[in-house]
Write a protein that holds these residues in place. Sequence first.
Motif, short mmCIF file in Angstrom:
data_model
loop_
_atom_site.label_atom_id
_atom_site.label_comp_id
_atom_site.label_asym_id
_atom_site.label_seq_id
_atom_site.Cartn_x
_atom_site.Cartn_y
_atom_site.Cartn_z
N VAL A 156 0.84 -1.20 0.00
CA VAL A 156 0.00 0.00 0.00
C VAL A 156 0.87 1.25 0.00
CG1 VAL A 156 -1.68 1.32 1.33
CG2 VAL A 156 -1.97 -1.14 1.07
N ALA A 157 1.92 1.26 0.83
CA ALA A 157 2.81 2.41 0.88
C ALA A 157 3.49 2.64 -0.47
CB ALA A 157 3.87 2.21 1.96
N PHE A 158 3.91 1.58 -1.11
CA PHE A 158 4.52 1.64 -2.43
C PHE A 158 3.56 2.28 -3.43
CE2 PHE A 158 6.87 -1.31 -5.69
CZ PHE A 158 7.45 -0.19 -6.28
N MET A 159 2.32 1.82 -3.44
CA MET A 159 1.33 2.32 -4.38
C MET A 159 1.03 3.80 -4.16
SD MET A 159 -2.59 1.00 -5.02
CE MET A 159 -3.10 1.56 -3.39
N VAL A 160 0.88 4.20 -2.90
CA VAL A 160 0.51 5.59 -2.60
C VAL A 160 1.61 6.55 -3.02
CG1 VAL A 160 0.07 7.22 -0.72
CG2 VAL A 160 -1.11 5.02 -0.76
N LEU A 161 2.87 6.23 -2.71
CA LEU A 161 3.96 7.14 -3.06
C LEU A 161 4.14 7.23 -4.57
CD1 LEU A 161 6.00 9.04 -1.85
CD2 LEU A 161 7.65 7.17 -1.80
N MET A 162 3.96 6.13 -5.28
CA MET A 162 4.07 6.18 -6.75
C MET A 162 2.91 6.99 -7.33
SD MET A 162 6.85 4.64 -6.86
CE MET A 162 7.13 4.75 -8.62
N ALA A 163 1.72 6.86 -6.76
CA ALA A 163 0.58 7.66 -7.24
C ALA A 163 0.82 9.14 -7.02
CB ALA A 163 -0.70 7.22 -6.51
N PHE A 164 1.44 9.49 -5.90
CA PHE A 164 1.75 10.89 -5.62
C PHE A 164 2.69 11.46 -6.69
CE2 PHE A 164 4.24 13.98 -2.87
CZ PHE A 164 3.29 14.99 -2.97
N GLY A 165 3.58 10.61 -7.21
CA GLY A 165 4.53 11.08 -8.22
C GLY A 165 3.88 11.47 -9.53
N THR A 166 2.83 10.76 -9.94
CA THR A 166 2.18 11.06 -11.22
C THR A 166 0.92 11.91 -11.08
OG1 THR A 166 0.99 8.93 -11.08
CG2 THR A 166 3.04 8.97 -12.36
N ALA A 167 0.53 12.23 -9.85
CA ALA A 167 -0.69 13.00 -9.65
C ALA A 167 -0.71 14.35 -10.37
CB ALA A 167 -0.92 13.22 -8.14
N PRO A 168 0.41 15.06 -10.53
CA PRO A 168 0.33 16.38 -11.18
C PRO A 168 0.00 16.34 -12.67
CG PRO A 168 2.30 16.23 -9.80
CD PRO A 168 1.73 14.85 -9.91
N THR A 169 -0.03 15.17 -13.30
CA THR A 169 -0.23 15.11 -14.75
C THR A 169 -1.43 15.93 -15.23
OG1 THR A 169 0.85 12.94 -14.84
CG2 THR A 169 -0.53 13.56 -16.72
N PRO A 170 -2.63 15.75 -14.69
CA PRO A 170 -3.76 16.57 -15.15
C PRO A 170 -3.78 17.97 -14.53
CG PRO A 170 -4.52 15.05 -13.47
CD PRO A 170 -3.07 14.72 -13.73
N LEU A 171 -2.88 18.22 -13.59
CA LEU A 171 -2.86 19.52 -12.91
C LEU A 171 -1.91 20.52 -13.57
CD1 LEU A 171 -2.70 18.30 -9.17
CD2 LEU A 171 -4.73 18.81 -10.54
N TRP A 172 -1.10 20.06 -14.53
CA TRP A 172 -0.11 20.97 -15.13
C TRP A 172 -0.75 22.23 -15.72
CZ3 TRP A 172 4.15 20.50 -13.00
CH2 TRP A 172 4.80 19.28 -12.79
N PRO A 173 -1.87 22.14 -16.44
CA PRO A 173 -2.47 23.38 -16.94
C PRO A 173 -2.87 24.35 -15.82
CG PRO A 173 -3.37 21.49 -18.11
CD PRO A 173 -2.58 20.95 -16.96
N LEU A 174 -3.28 23.82 -14.67
CA LEU A 174 -3.64 24.67 -13.54
C LEU A 174 -2.40 25.33 -12.94
CD1 LEU A 174 -6.30 22.42 -11.74
CD2 LEU A 174 -6.68 24.28 -13.37
N TYR A 175 -1.33 24.56 -12.81
CA TYR A 175 -0.08 25.15 -12.33
C TYR A 175 0.43 26.22 -13.31
CZ TYR A 175 0.62 21.68 -8.60
OH TYR A 175 0.50 20.93 -7.46
N ALA A 176 0.33 25.93 -14.61
CA ALA A 176 0.78 26.90 -15.61
C ALA A 176 -0.01 28.19 -15.54
CB ALA A 176 0.69 26.28 -17.01
N ALA A 177 -1.32 28.06 -15.34
CA ALA A 177 -2.16 29.26 -15.23
C ALA A 177 -1.87 30.02 -13.95
CB ALA A 177 -3.64 28.87 -15.28
N ARG A 178 -1.61 29.30 -12.87
CA ARG A 178 -1.33 29.96 -11.59
C ARG A 178 -0.02 30.72 -11.61
NH1 ARG A 178 0.46 26.43 -6.52
NH2 ARG A 178 2.42 26.67 -7.67
N ASP A 179 1.02 30.09 -12.19
CA ASP A 179 2.36 30.66 -12.13
C ASP A 179 2.79 31.34 -13.44
OD1 ASP A 179 2.61 29.70 -9.52
OD2 ASP A 179 3.38 27.77 -10.21
N GLY A 180 1.95 31.23 -14.47
CA GLY A 180 2.23 31.93 -15.71
C GLY A 180 3.40 31.40 -16.50
N PHE A 181 3.54 30.08 -16.60
CA PHE A 181 4.64 29.54 -17.41
C PHE A 181 4.09 28.74 -18.59
CE2 PHE A 181 4.22 26.54 -13.75
CZ PHE A 181 3.83 25.40 -14.43
N GLY A 182 4.98 28.45 -19.55
CA GLY A 182 4.60 27.76 -20.77
C GLY A 182 5.03 26.31 -20.77
N THR A 183 5.02 25.72 -21.99
CA THR A 183 5.28 24.28 -22.14
C THR A 183 6.68 23.90 -21.68
OG1 THR A 183 3.75 24.20 -24.00
CG2 THR A 183 5.27 22.36 -23.76
#
Length: 435
Positions: free
Chosen positions: A51-78
């Motif tokens: 379970v610990a293995f799975m949770v930490l690996m999931a945390f690593g890929t969690a930002p994938t759909p969040l990148w556009p939100l981070y880009a909008a918040r901080d004003g950076f490009g591709t």
Amino acid sequence: MSVSPSPALLTTEPAPSTARPTKASAAPGGGTGTGRTARASHHLGFWFAAVAFMVLMAFGTAPTPLWPLYAARDGFGTTTMTIAFTGLVAGAAVSFLTLGHLSDRFGRRRVIVPALLVGLAAAVVLIAWPTLPGLLTGRVLNGVGVGLMASTATTYLHDLHREAHPDQRFSALPATVATAANLGGLALGPLVAGIMAQWAPAPLVTTQVAFAAAMAVCLVLVLSSPETVDRELQEQQRPSRFALLPGARRAFAAAAAMGFFSFALLGFVSSLGATMIHDRLHIDSHLVTGLTPFLMFTSAAVAQLAAARLGLPRTLRIGAVVFPIGLTLTALSLYHPALWLLLIAVSVAGAGAGLLFKSGVTIGATVAVPASRAGVLSVYFVIGYIGMGVPSILFTIATRYIELGSAVIVLATVLAIGAAVSVSLATLPRRGVRP
């Protein structure tokens, strides 16, 4: 992001010195040890570690759909988005290279606990420091935690199962569970974050809070688990960080190359998939953005599990065929934009990448000196994570000079040729090493 190293452990048995119960650990299958602290049984510890293995690996890929939100918040490009993604890669590579071998000497649980603590620190940084420097720092810390976790947890699962079931010398269960935990976590991260980005309030904070809570629970579970390495014995033996069996250098090089090229695809979709979906398909749904890597990693996990009984030669051959087909479909989906085609493409490509990575780790663990297996796997993961980051950066630079579709064709061609050459080298007879 680490893809499953577990199948390697089906092929070789660790040297006794790498997995002995400590004085304070439970006897095989027992509930408590002779030390002051009561420990869970090896059986329970096995599932806690998974379970610990799975949770930490999931945390690593969690930002994938969040990148556009981070880009909008901080004003950076591709370009900056890709660099932010590779912060995980950099942290993981350094951690694998400098710390990944430590569990062979100090113990599995004694390394997994710091991995979870570093993951918690990453979540706190991402919450408390909502700027681009905070994002970069959090991603690097996340990578350090992944680097500590991946090879250690894989070996720990095998050790715990052997202590709980000494009669099942070559059981497939540790490999199956490690595959599900590793790739399953990588798949669940984007899906969970995509759901939160679509419907939860303040998704950039809510996502980190949710994963921080999950890692805190995992920390408690792992702290109650038994250790499987005799520290006093390891102090006497001092296993080498990286030791291969005689005549195994070419085999390991081929295996590491397969890890590099398979991770290059996984990193490309994880870092730039959201941009492709937005620019080519004109879809802004965060759920769809999270669904794409979810399908890719799930397909990789399913392919690995399905190939568990095929043997290394057949797995290599199938992976060598499926991987370029998936790459071709991915390039085609950009010239004929359709969501269904892209989802099929990343699923097929993910399956091929999973088979190649499975084969690479199987070879890597087979040719490693048993007492240095975690150290050898750490080097393997370093090369894989470099593959996850460097090609994505080069691709982003290339799109400044050539059209996106053409850049994808070039990338797909390079990855397909590299994988084919790696498989060819891996299938050559190896002197002095049993396949």
